[in-house]
Design a protein around this motif. Sequence first.
Motif, short mmCIF file in Angstrom:
data_model
loop_
_atom_site.label_atom_id
_atom_site.label_comp_id
_atom_site.label_asym_id
_atom_site.label_seq_id
_atom_site.Cartn_x
_atom_site.Cartn_y
_atom_site.Cartn_z
N ASP A 86 21.29 45.51 46.45
CA ASP A 86 22.27 45.75 47.52
C ASP A 86 23.70 45.54 47.04
O ASP A 86 24.25 46.38 46.35
N TYR B 96 24.15 48.61 48.54
CA TYR B 96 25.09 48.68 49.67
C TYR B 96 26.40 49.22 49.11
O TYR B 96 27.20 48.48 48.56
N ALA C 237 22.00 51.68 54.73
CA ALA C 237 21.84 51.77 53.27
C ALA C 237 20.98 52.97 52.90
O ALA C 237 21.32 53.75 52.00
#
Length: 382
Positions: free
Chosen positions: A143, A169, A203
């Motif tokens: 992420d 992310y 995401a």
Amino acid sequence: MKKYAMLLMAFVCFITANAQTKIEKLKSKKLNETRDIQIHIPEGYSEEKVYPIIVVLDAHYLFESVVANTRYYSYWDEMPESIVVGVNQYEKEDREKDCAYDDANGLPADKGAKFFEFIGMELIPFIEKNYNTANFKMIVGHDLTANFANYYLFKEVPLFDAYINLSPYFAPKMEGRIVTRLEEFEKKKFYYLATGEEDTKKAAARIKDLHGSLSTLKNENIFYYYDDFPEANHNSLAVQAIPRAMSQIFSMYRPISVKEYKEKILALKTSPFIYLTDKYQTIKDLFGFEKRVSVNDFMAIYSAVRKSKNVEDLKLLAKLGKKEYPDTALFHFFMGEYYEKTEKPKKALRMYQNGFSMNSIDFITKDLMLDKADKLKQDFGW
């Protein structure tokens, strides 16, 4: 995947006693703090060899998984033994500061800019100074840290050759920058991207959009891989993605598989021997060292040569066999068959007879060499 996980667990238990993982306290001038760094050194580490570097961000929960897969694949000669370097980022707040970026331009800012320099200017040089390292470097992130890993793509000379992005992310503008940059590379780069069926919606949407753009990429220097794991959530996809990513990124290093043999080698319009030398030259170019040609690959190419009836490749295989396995009968067997095919039976007989005194290798045994010699004698009445 369940079967793989069980095998991996058993393997890890078997080798735990020989683990060579230590924690270093690395004092950073860039960050003005001391960071916990985990370092895994291959069990058979030698000063005479060089080792790729794998940097693992979020090492406090990803490190063991990366190390286990590295050990497993290198044990089966499906990737080179590697030095795994983990950067621990224990606290959520500290992790976010490490990966900080400017909300307007999406580029590293504040501590994020310092952390970027810490990896490239302190961590990597520390490993290269203290260990024998190869040219090839990989980075793994999840992420926020997956997004952060992508910043190294944009250096004039990228720090890493392979990027494993586990449900990134993305910062603002990141997807467009990645596509543009990957279109530009003139040297080989490996890019892996993963999401899951139950990944966070925001995401997953951006990851799938990026996948749509990268799936049409026409740069032959980019090896792009993507997985969308069914029933996997944002966290669980990581343990499924790491072995998948490593298997695909190091596919060129693996011994020739049945699939590769059938789909690529048998379809060749050029010499199978050239395919073999090109494969090992690619390994040398990528990793900075020469890998010994595996017996498996010798036999796969030998089989293809027989089917293609490219007799001169037998001679080339023989010379390569003498270089790679000088104490075995590999050279004598291939040269013996070469002389048979070119109607020089006396030279073939001499090769088989000389090969009898050498060590056996794969199916090429002393009995086989003796049988080959006896058959020639019978055929020609000697």
